[in-house]
Design a protein around this motif. Sequence first.
Motif, short mmCIF file in Angstrom:
data_model
loop_
_atom_site.label_atom_id
_atom_site.label_comp_id
_atom_site.label_asym_id
_atom_site.label_seq_id
_atom_site.Cartn_x
_atom_site.Cartn_y
_atom_site.Cartn_z
N PRO B 142 0.83 -1.21 0.00
CA PRO B 142 0.00 0.00 0.00
C PRO B 142 0.87 1.26 0.00
O PRO B 142 1.95 1.29 0.60
CB PRO B 142 -0.80 -0.11 1.30
CG PRO B 142 -0.75 -1.54 1.67
CD PRO B 142 0.53 -2.08 1.14
N TYR B 144 0.62 3.99 1.51
CA TYR B 144 0.94 4.63 2.79
C TYR B 144 2.09 3.92 3.49
O TYR B 144 2.86 4.54 4.22
CB TYR B 144 -0.29 4.75 3.70
CG TYR B 144 -1.10 3.47 3.85
CD1 TYR B 144 -2.21 3.26 3.05
CD2 TYR B 144 -0.76 2.51 4.78
CE1 TYR B 144 -2.96 2.10 3.17
CE2 TYR B 144 -1.51 1.36 4.91
CZ TYR B 144 -2.61 1.16 4.11
OH TYR B 144 -3.34 0.02 4.23
N VAL B 145 2.22 2.60 3.23
CA VAL B 145 3.37 1.89 3.80
C VAL B 145 4.65 2.37 3.11
O VAL B 145 5.67 2.62 3.77
CB VAL B 145 3.19 0.37 3.66
CG1 VAL B 145 4.46 -0.35 4.09
CG2 VAL B 145 2.01 -0.10 4.50
N ILE B 148 5.61 5.63 4.53
CA ILE B 148 6.26 5.55 5.84
C ILE B 148 7.72 5.13 5.68
O ILE B 148 8.62 5.69 6.30
CB ILE B 148 5.50 4.55 6.74
CG1 ILE B 148 4.12 5.12 7.09
CG2 ILE B 148 6.28 4.26 8.01
CD1 ILE B 148 3.23 4.17 7.83
N ILE B 151 9.70 8.07 4.51
CA ILE B 151 9.94 9.02 5.60
C ILE B 151 11.06 8.51 6.49
O ILE B 151 11.99 9.23 6.85
CB ILE B 151 8.66 9.26 6.41
CG1 ILE B 151 7.69 10.10 5.58
CG2 ILE B 151 8.96 9.94 7.73
CD1 ILE B 151 6.44 10.49 6.31
N PHE B 152 11.00 7.22 6.79
CA PHE B 152 12.06 6.58 7.56
C PHE B 152 13.42 6.83 6.93
O PHE B 152 14.36 7.33 7.55
CB PHE B 152 11.83 5.06 7.58
CG PHE B 152 11.55 4.52 8.95
CD1 PHE B 152 12.41 4.80 10.00
CD2 PHE B 152 10.44 3.71 9.17
CE1 PHE B 152 12.15 4.30 11.26
CE2 PHE B 152 10.17 3.21 10.43
CZ PHE B 152 11.03 3.51 11.47
N LEU B 156 14.03 10.81 8.00
CA LEU B 156 14.52 10.63 9.37
C LEU B 156 15.98 10.20 9.41
O LEU B 156 16.77 10.74 10.16
CB LEU B 156 13.64 9.62 10.11
CG LEU B 156 12.17 10.03 10.26
CD1 LEU B 156 11.43 9.05 11.15
CD2 LEU B 156 12.05 11.44 10.82
N ALA B 163 10.21 15.67 6.12
CA ALA B 163 9.30 14.55 6.30
C ALA B 163 7.87 14.98 6.01
O ALA B 163 7.11 14.26 5.38
CB ALA B 163 9.40 14.01 7.73
N VAL B 255 -4.85 9.55 0.83
CA VAL B 255 -4.28 8.89 2.00
C VAL B 255 -2.87 9.41 2.28
O VAL B 255 -2.51 9.69 3.43
CB VAL B 255 -4.28 7.36 1.80
CG1 VAL B 255 -3.72 6.66 3.01
CG2 VAL B 255 -5.68 6.87 1.51
N LEU B 258 -2.10 12.58 4.33
CA LEU B 258 -2.11 12.54 5.78
C LEU B 258 -0.77 12.13 6.34
O LEU B 258 -0.36 12.62 7.38
CB LEU B 258 -3.22 11.61 6.26
CG LEU B 258 -4.50 12.42 6.41
CD1 LEU B 258 -5.39 12.24 5.24
CD2 LEU B 258 -5.14 12.10 7.71
N VAL B 259 -0.10 11.22 5.61
CA VAL B 259 1.21 10.79 6.08
C VAL B 259 2.18 11.96 6.05
O VAL B 259 2.95 12.17 6.98
CB VAL B 259 1.74 9.63 5.21
CG1 VAL B 259 3.08 9.15 5.74
CG2 VAL B 259 0.74 8.49 5.16
#
Lengths: 591, 313
Positions: B142, B144-145, B148, B151-152, B156, B163, B255, B258-259
């Motif tokens: 997905p 959104y995964v 993430i 972003i990692f 980050l 981010a 979606v 939002l992340v």
Amino acid sequence: MTASAPLPTTIEVSSSDAPRRRSTMRRLLRIPTAVLCIAFLLFIVFFGLSAPWLAPVGPNVADVNAINAQPFGAHILGTDQNGRDILSRLMWGTQETLLACVIILVVSVVIGVTSGLIAGYYRGKFESVSDFFSDVIIAMPGVVLLIALYTLTGPNIPIAMAVFGVIVSPSFFRLVRGIVVGVRGELYVDAAKVVGLSDLRIVSRHVLWAVRGPVIISCAFILAAGIGIEAGIDFLGLGNPTQPSWGTVLQQSFNNIYNNPVSVVWPALLISLTVLALVLLGNVLTDVLAASTRIKAPSRSRLRSIRARYSDTEPTGGEAPLPPGQDVRLAIRGLRIAYPNASGVTEVVHGVDLDVRKGEIHGLVGESGSGKSQIAFSTLGILPREAVILGGHVVLDGEDLLADDAAMRAARGRRIAYVPQEPMSNLDPSFTIGSQLMRGLRSVKRMPRHEAKAHLLALLTRVGIADAERVFRSYPHEISGGMAQRVLICGAVAADPDVIIADEPTTALDVTVQAEALELLRGLRDERGLAMILVTHNLGVVADICDTVSVMKDGRIVEHQDVDTLFQNPREEYTQQLLASSRSVEIEEAA
Amino acid sequence: MILALLKKLIRGVAVFLIVTFVTFSLMYGNGPGIARAVLGLHATQADVQQEVIRLGLNQPLLVQYAQWLGGVVTGNLGHSFFTGQAVTNALSIRLPVTLSVVLITLVLTVIISVLLGVAAAVYGGWVDRVVQFIAVLGSAIPSYVIAIVLIFGFALSLRWLPATGYISPSQSVGGWIASITLPVIALLIGSVAGAASQFRSAVADVLERDYVRTLRARGIAERSIIFLHVLRNSAGPGLIVLSLQTIYLIGGAVVIELVFALPGMGELTNTSAQQGDVPLVMGAVLAIIVIVLVVNFLADLAGAALNPKARKA
């Protein structure tokens, strides 16, 4: 638990077909990917269902002494910012995923398959109406509507999943309708009708059976999408915050990413792996159930190994020395062509020798599948990609084209030209006839645009097209089949080649047009001294135009004669049969 | 051809009316519920009654829908129940954010998936297998995964890109590009995965056609056969893939926003849906339906322009 519905274990079947189904299952279990996916999905089902007994703690039990605990300690997967055990929350959350799967499948299959069956079987009004609605639903941005739905229902995953089931039902509808429309015309359905079976019986016994495979495949993909969406909605915060779910855990871990980054990994991994397992299983099922018979083009390494293994293992009668007569334009020697199959190769041409002299029209006759077209394609280097040439030579004026790719490229279109069988499908529908002809001519002969155009217009007139200017500007769909064949002949002779390979050039034409096309080819031969291989299954055409004939059977040339001798005094029994059957057809047609 | 396009247009309008009416009746079906959401849990029954009348929720649903539809034509979509902000105003702020992400992703999807699809279909072998592997993986995870993970990694760990947050191109073009890079990549992976494998089949299909063989036999270079004839003929199916991809992209963008905390349509829809701010939800649904319909219509138009049969008819 029907959450495992993409697995074929849950399909209901009639006992009569059990052996076949078992073999499908067995085939599936021989594929490591499938076994792995099925095992993982079964594990997920177990993971969720066993939560009440095996989960370390309840879903919302907080351990205030272990906030943001790292994994592999007292809490196997660590804890969240409230000290809740992530493993337990994921196990309990799996139950929501399983429930979502059931809802999505039931709703979408019931709506999609039922409407698809009715629309496909009865057609008519119902079909057009349901078709319209399926278009409407497909055009809808599902995720946005699911978010908007929150306004109405609040956090309610079951309802959201039911709506999602409706949103995806068109994919079942279209699939099933398409298959049913096809099956409906099948003889066994007609037979069932004649026998007097009720529509319901026919649908449930025959039609439903035909759609099961594709439906199961779709189930896997739809569940994959559904799980992604379900977790996505929870991730957006639109789920019930008091109940754990994969998406909720992911959201909470993500919001806590600066304090406990590792905790994001588990829900993300769980969601991704489950969706991946479903997609992979769907792909494997497609291969197994759809039983795609299409041969895939072999890779280069496979080609090499095929050539190494099969080349010259079977000595063929070929390799006859080139004949002394120096007017031989094109000589084929010991040509062997094969197609890879599951266990090795199927050889379709077994060592063929053939000579064409300047000014000669050489007929290549035989039944369909005897390898005639394969020979024609190989002389031009335009065999299908999956074909393998195992050996032999195509010698044009002393130069072996099969041994030298560059020589083949230089000869193709320039010295050897091709007239195809089906006129309409051999013109690119998206380009004007003029632009196609121009591109062909100018890629083999350097000449300015206006010169090329004048040359082609003159040639179009020569091949019997009265209004050459108009045809030049036309698209293929605007001209007739006979006209298209003239255009293709024009395209073949445009670069003034020495050899023409004509593959059934008259088969697709009306009888009157056939004669004209043959006359045209003969005229061009006389004018230009062309050598021509004429592939045909029609002995009438052979008698009309050819000078010499080679008769093919099962990938071999069984007889080679000049045309008069062949018709008066055929040597081979097979040739006699061919002649006899073609005469009986003529007699029937005359009668 | 004009007739066919007119038919498509009428169909589009019908889809628009059906979808907006269904959504509208669902959203506005429960007047007192909306009023209570606006006033809060402590409002008295009388307050709710009054609020229902003040917001015009006591009128028949069809009348309310007709008024809303009239507003669509005149460009007045009402005001937020909570902030009083005009819906059109909110949309004009939010839409550019979502559209910039979606459009850039769409353009990149076209370029990358055409190249990958052509490469897979033409070369076959391991290129084909790699593309199909990417397609499976990209379509399975997905967005959104993926977001993430990005972003990692990039925000980050490597600290290359921000981010979260959005910078308007009117403030800083560089900042704008930096702020939408990760969202675009997150969407792009799934989108390319879907489009490339479908484009591959379209190209493979055209490559099997008789006329391609004939063009080869005329001595035309493989390069111009593929980039002129094959691409041109697979453009039709490609456009269909693309218009479906747009719907997928919008859903994904909603979606993803939002992340990455992008103040776009997704954030607007989500917040207003959770608050029960129906005019805003309705406005968001409207905007997205219109985008989808316009894209589909443009795809039809382009398809008709590409197809000589349709063009001359």
